[in-house]
Design an enzyme around this catalytic site. Structure first.
Site, PDB file in Angstrom:
ATOM      1  N   LYS A   1       0.841  -1.204   0.000  1.00 10.02           N
ATOM      2  CA  LYS A   1       0.000   0.000   0.000  1.00 10.02           C
ATOM      3  C   LYS A   1       0.874   1.250   0.000  1.00 10.02           C
ATOM      4  CE  LYS A   1      -3.728  -2.522   2.268  1.00 10.02           C
ATOM      5  NZ  LYS A   1      -4.496  -2.830   3.492  1.00 10.02           N
TER       6      LYS A   1
ATOM      7  N   GLN B   1      -4.709  -2.071   9.605  1.00 13.38           N
ATOM      8  CA  GLN B   1      -4.555  -3.363   8.937  1.00 13.38           C
ATOM      9  C   GLN B   1      -5.110  -4.492   9.808  1.00 13.38           C
ATOM     10  OE1 GLN B   1      -3.566  -3.720   5.802  1.00 13.38           O
ATOM     11  NE2 GLN B   1      -3.791  -5.940   5.856  1.00 13.38           N
TER      12      GLN B   1
ATOM     13  N   ASP C   1     -11.137   2.105   3.727  1.00 18.16           N
ATOM     14  CA  ASP C   1     -11.359   0.653   3.610  1.00 18.16           C
ATOM     15  C   ASP C   1     -12.844   0.337   3.412  1.00 18.16           C
ATOM     16  OD1 ASP C   1      -9.094  -0.969   3.630  1.00 18.16           O
ATOM     17  OD2 ASP C   1      -8.836  -0.805   5.802  1.00 18.16           O
TER      18      ASP C   1
HETATM   19  N1  GUN Z   1      -6.820  -7.359   5.907  1.00 17.92           N
HETATM   20  C1  GUN Z   1      -7.186  -8.069   4.819  1.00 17.92           C
HETATM   21  N2  GUN Z   1      -7.724  -7.258   3.891  1.00 17.92           N
HETATM   22  C2  GUN Z   1      -7.703  -6.015   4.406  1.00 17.92           C
HETATM   23  C3  GUN Z   1      -8.115  -4.757   3.911  1.00 17.92           C
HETATM   24  O1  GUN Z   1      -8.648  -4.608   2.819  1.00 17.92           O
HETATM   25  N3  GUN Z   1      -7.902  -3.704   4.741  1.00 17.92           N
HETATM   26  C4  GUN Z   1      -7.356  -3.823   5.969  1.00 17.92           C
HETATM   27  N4  GUN Z   1      -7.211  -2.729   6.710  1.00 17.92           N
HETATM   28  N5  GUN Z   1      -6.956  -4.984   6.458  1.00 17.92           N
HETATM   29  C5  GUN Z   1      -7.131  -6.076   5.666  1.00 17.92           C
END
Ligand code: GUN
Length: 301
Positions: free
Chosen positions: A57, A101, A124
């Site tokens: 990211k 996350q 998200d």
């Molecule tokens: N863990 C697995 N997929 C995601 C996501 O799209 N965002 C976040 N913050 N954590 C994750």
């Protein structure tokens, strides 16, 4: 048996194209004398998968020209300390997008953390306000993986109207929101949607009647050739990490689809890696740009 010459859905290429468009938009913002949108990611602990996702990211932000910050906590951080940081970032006008996350350590309630995030910064799309707004078709931040899959269907002009879409998996971040988007009165959309999960009976029959299958259960090679009808569209969301001696990283990703069996029956299919994954990241980048522009929730809301 009829053999389809399937078309591979190249998520990597589509993501690269969108990435260039996003970069051009960010460049324009900067040329207008404004700051680039700023994504803040909170990472708790040192899980290998989470480390890799967050690093990806941050790298994508850099490549697009977005600002990004990574805030780390150790595994033993208290829920309160995490909530305090979220509140601090909510109040910080220099932060446009905020993600924590997942998964979080067991002693922390993910739901409390998600609900603490200002929904206007929830890029998200996990906050109940965004989930609820999406379910009734209002402007909102959409979760990255389902939004990325919709973009792939759009890009390849895959017909969805009136089709039977079977979704395997009912998670809050993929299965459920994917069902919402596929049934929405829109294009892509307008599907008849069936959601199957670990307790579903007649799963094979359900899959055999599907025009579109979206596999998001996290069970490597779950979907076999004899579960797919000729000409189906198969989208593989699986990303199970398995140890591997042949890759530099020491692991490889396995999809939820037994690709070699399933692909010959398909009209379209996504590979793993290089299918849904790159689109997921790009959707988060797009949401961050939208957050910076206050394009989803205006300045006053
Ligand atoms: N863990 C697995 N997929 C995601 C996501 O799209 N965002 C976040 N913050 N954590 C994750």
């Amino acid at each position: 048996m009829e053999e389809h010459s399937y078309q591979l859905i190249d998520g990597k290429a589509v993501a690269e194209q969108i990435k260039k468009e996003l970069a051009a938009e960010v460049e324009k913002i900067k040329q207008d004398g404004r700051k680039a949108p700023h994504l803040v990611a909170i990472l708790v602990g040192h899980d290998g998968g989470s480390e890799a996702y967050v690093a990806n990211k941050v790298r994508n932000c850099e490549e697009i020209g977005l600002r990004s910050s990574l805030i780390r906590f150790e595994d033993d951080v208290t829920e309160q300390a995490l909530l305090d940081k979220v509140n601090e970032l909510n109040a910080d006008d220099d932060v446009d997008g905020l993600i924590v996350q997942m998964p979080l350590p067991k002693h922390i309630s993910s739901q409390r953390v998600i609900e603490a995030i200002d929904y206007r910064k929830d890029v998200d799309g996990f906050h109940p306000i965004n989930v609820g707004r999406m379910s009734i078709g209002l402007p909102c931040f959409k979760p990255a993986t389902p939004a990325g899959i919709i973009e792939l269907l759009r890009h390849y002009e895959i017909p969805t109207k009136g089709k039977h879409c079977v979704i395997l998996g009912r998670s809050n971040i993929v299965g459920k929101p994917m069902a919402m988007l596929m049934m929405q009165k829109d294009n892509p959309g307008d599907c008849t949607v069936t959601v199957c999960h670990s307790r579903s009976e007649n799963l094979r029959e359900m899959c055999l009647s599907a025009d579109i299958i979206i596999a998001a259960l996290g069970v490597p090679e779950f979907l076999k050739g004899d579960m797919v009808k000729e000409g189906a569209v198969v989208i593989d969301v699986g990303t199970t990490r398995v140890p591997s001696s042949v890759t530099k990283s020491g692991y490889r990703l396995m999809g939820d689809v037994a690709f070699h069996e399933v692909a010959p029956k398909c009209s379209y299919i996504t590979p793993v890696p290089g299918g849904v994954g790159p689109m997921t990241i790009i959707s988060l980048m797009r949401n961050t740009l939208l957050a910076g522009k206050k394009a989803v929730f205006g300045k006053e809301e």
